[in-house]
Design an enzyme around this catalytic site. Structure first.
Site, PDB file in Angstrom:
ATOM      1  N   GLY A 143      -3.301   3.858  -2.352  1.00 41.43           N
ATOM      2  CA  GLY A 143      -3.331   2.794  -3.344  1.00 41.43           C
ATOM      3  C   GLY A 143      -3.054   1.495  -2.610  1.00 41.43           C
ATOM      4  O   GLY A 143      -2.185   1.445  -1.733  1.00 41.43           O
ATOM      5  N   GLY A 148       0.826  -1.199   0.000  1.00 41.65           N
ATOM      6  CA  GLY A 148       0.000   0.000   0.000  1.00 41.65           C
ATOM      7  C   GLY A 148       0.858   1.246   0.000  1.00 41.65           C
ATOM      8  O   GLY A 148       2.032   1.215   0.382  1.00 41.65           O
ATOM      9  N   ASP A 149       0.257   2.329  -0.439  1.00 44.11           N
ATOM     10  CA  ASP A 149       0.923   3.622  -0.364  1.00 44.11           C
ATOM     11  C   ASP A 149      -0.134   4.679  -0.069  1.00 44.11           C
ATOM     12  O   ASP A 149      -1.220   4.648  -0.649  1.00 44.11           O
ATOM     13  CB  ASP A 149       1.653   3.954  -1.660  1.00 44.11           C
ATOM     14  CG  ASP A 149       2.520   5.183  -1.484  1.00 44.11           C
ATOM     15  OD1 ASP A 149       3.618   5.048  -0.895  1.00 44.11           O
ATOM     16  OD2 ASP A 149       2.103   6.284  -1.891  1.00 44.11           O
ATOM     17  N   THR A 150       0.187   5.584   0.831  1.00 41.40           N
ATOM     18  CA  THR A 150      -0.749   6.638   1.230  1.00 41.40           C
ATOM     19  C   THR A 150      -0.070   7.985   1.104  1.00 41.40           C
ATOM     20  O   THR A 150       1.094   8.136   1.485  1.00 41.40           O
ATOM     21  CB  THR A 150      -1.220   6.420   2.685  1.00 41.40           C
ATOM     22  OG1 THR A 150      -1.847   5.143   2.772  1.00 41.40           O
ATOM     23  CG2 THR A 150      -2.199   7.494   3.116  1.00 41.40           C
TER      24      THR A 150
END
Length: 196
Positions: free
Chosen positions: A111, A74-76
């Site tokens: 994402g 994930g990426d934030t």
């Protein structure tokens, strides 16, 4: 609640303790944790939505996966309009970010990518709208002094003291912490991870 014995093993492509804690909320403990090595620099003109999708996919594909493993990455990021606010470089950068967020709405984009045993990357993007109260200079000083915002996208941790700045939130709270659980659960289920 846990993994079905026939379920593939889960690999978390992140060293974030927050993501691991969030997975625990849905009864999952990764079989292993891997730190993906990718360049996280935004591309010129890249929109926040596209940025987090690209990074989540890149992180998931950067981790070696055994045939019986499912990789979750994930990426934030925090965005004000098209402007991406990454992790603050120093206290001055943190102050600048907090001043920018003060009294206005911003977006928290995540994402999430799952690569299953079929080797197909599945990606979802989640947007949560957050509005901060107008912050005084004293409040910004106080928050900077806590050290909590360093190492966090947008310079704050909603699961900590910064929650007192939030006057409005629309969307997934877990997304703002670092992993949208509704979408993550759906992706993992579609990749064969058994959840109760």
């Amino acid at each position: 609640m846990g993994l079905n014995p026939k379920s593939p093993a889960l690999v978390l492509a992140s060293t974030s303790p927050r993501r691991r804690e969030l997975l625990g909320r849905i009864g999952l403990e990764p079989a292993r944790i891997a730190a993906p090595e990718i360049d996280e620099t935004p591309l010129k003109g890249e929109l926040p939505r596209d940025y987090v999708a690209r990074l989540a996919r890149g992180k998931a594909l950067a981790v070696a996966r055994a045939p019986d493993e499912v990789v979750l990455a994930g990426d934030t990021t925090v965005a004000v309009g098209r402007r991406i606010l990454g992790k603050p470089a120093d206290e001055g950068d943190l102050r600048r970010m907090l001043a920018l967020l003060s009294g206005r709405r911003h977006h928290v984009w995540s994402g999430v990518c799952v690569v299953g045993t079929d080797e197909r990357p599945r990606v979802r993007v989640v947007d949560t709208i957050v509005a901060f109260k107008a912050l005084s200079a004293a409040e910004i000083d106080w928050y900077v002094e806590t050290g909590e915002g360093m190492g966090k996208a947008g310079g704050y941790a909603i699961q900590g003291r910064a929650e007192t700045f939030v006057r409005f939130l629309s969307g997934s709270h877990s997304n703002v912490v670092g992993l949208p659980l509704f979408e993550t659960r759906a992706l993992l289920t579609s990749a064969g991870i058994a959840l109760g």
